[in-house]
Design an enzyme around this catalytic site. Structure first.
Site, mmCIF file in Angstrom:
data_model
loop_
_atom_site.group_PDB
_atom_site.id
_atom_site.type_symbol
_atom_site.label_atom_id
_atom_site.label_comp_id
_atom_site.label_asym_id
_atom_site.label_seq_id
_atom_site.Cartn_x
_atom_site.Cartn_y
_atom_site.Cartn_z
ATOM 1 N N GLU A 33 0.840 -1.207 0.000
ATOM 2 C CA GLU A 33 0.000 0.000 0.000
ATOM 3 C C GLU A 33 0.875 1.258 0.000
ATOM 4 O O GLU A 33 0.628 2.203 -0.747
ATOM 5 C CB GLU A 33 -0.884 -0.049 1.238
ATOM 6 C CG GLU A 33 -2.021 0.890 1.301
ATOM 7 C CD GLU A 33 -3.263 0.496 0.542
ATOM 8 O OE1 GLU A 33 -3.896 1.417 0.054
ATOM 9 O OE2 GLU A 33 -3.593 -0.705 0.437
ATOM 10 N N ASP A 45 -6.054 -1.084 8.993
ATOM 11 C CA ASP A 45 -6.929 -1.805 8.063
ATOM 12 C C ASP A 45 -6.376 -3.178 7.713
ATOM 13 O O ASP A 45 -7.114 -4.164 7.655
ATOM 14 C CB ASP A 45 -7.136 -1.000 6.782
ATOM 15 C CG ASP A 45 -7.946 0.269 7.007
ATOM 16 O OD1 ASP A 45 -8.510 0.431 8.110
ATOM 17 O OD2 ASP A 45 -7.999 1.095 6.081
#
Length: 123
Positions: A33, A45
């Protein structure tokens, strides 16, 4: 969640489901990410996707990258969420979140620690 799903699918395809622990998977997904997507996000997350289980609340300590046992909710529990309409911009441009992450990373580097949580409070 996409990165977690891809990592788990690749591990299953290659018959190596046990080669990475859930936290290693979460950290690898966060790295993808951050470095590939360009979204300077935290790890909450990814931890939730890697460790979460249906019908439970997951106690997470993001700074320590630690997770406690899930707290299972009664079947008749009702959770309510409210749309805040707050927009989060993690990639593409400068946002207050990006500035805060950059500032804390620079401060940690100056203090020669991995995280500012390692720095003792001076009173």
């Amino acid at each position: 969640s996409l990165e977690i799903a891809i990592i788990r699918a690749l591990m299953a395809f290659m018959n190596v489901e046990d080669c990475l622990e859930d936290m290693e998977i979460a950290k690898l997904a966060q790295r993808a990410e951050n470095e590939v997507v360009g979204a300077s996000c935290g790890i909450m997350d990814q931890i939730a996707c890697s460790f979460g289980s249906h019908g439970s609340i997951l106690p997470i300590a993001c700074m320590e990258c630690s997770v406690a046992n899930p707290v299972y909710l009664p079947d008749d529990a009702i959770l309510v969420g409210f749309p805040t309409k707050v927009q989060h911009h993690l990639s593409g441009g400068e946002s207050p979140y990006q500035r805060a992450r950059t500032a804390t990373a620079m401060a940690a580097k100056i203090a020669e620690v991995e995280s500012l949580s390692e720095v003792a409070t001076v009173t």
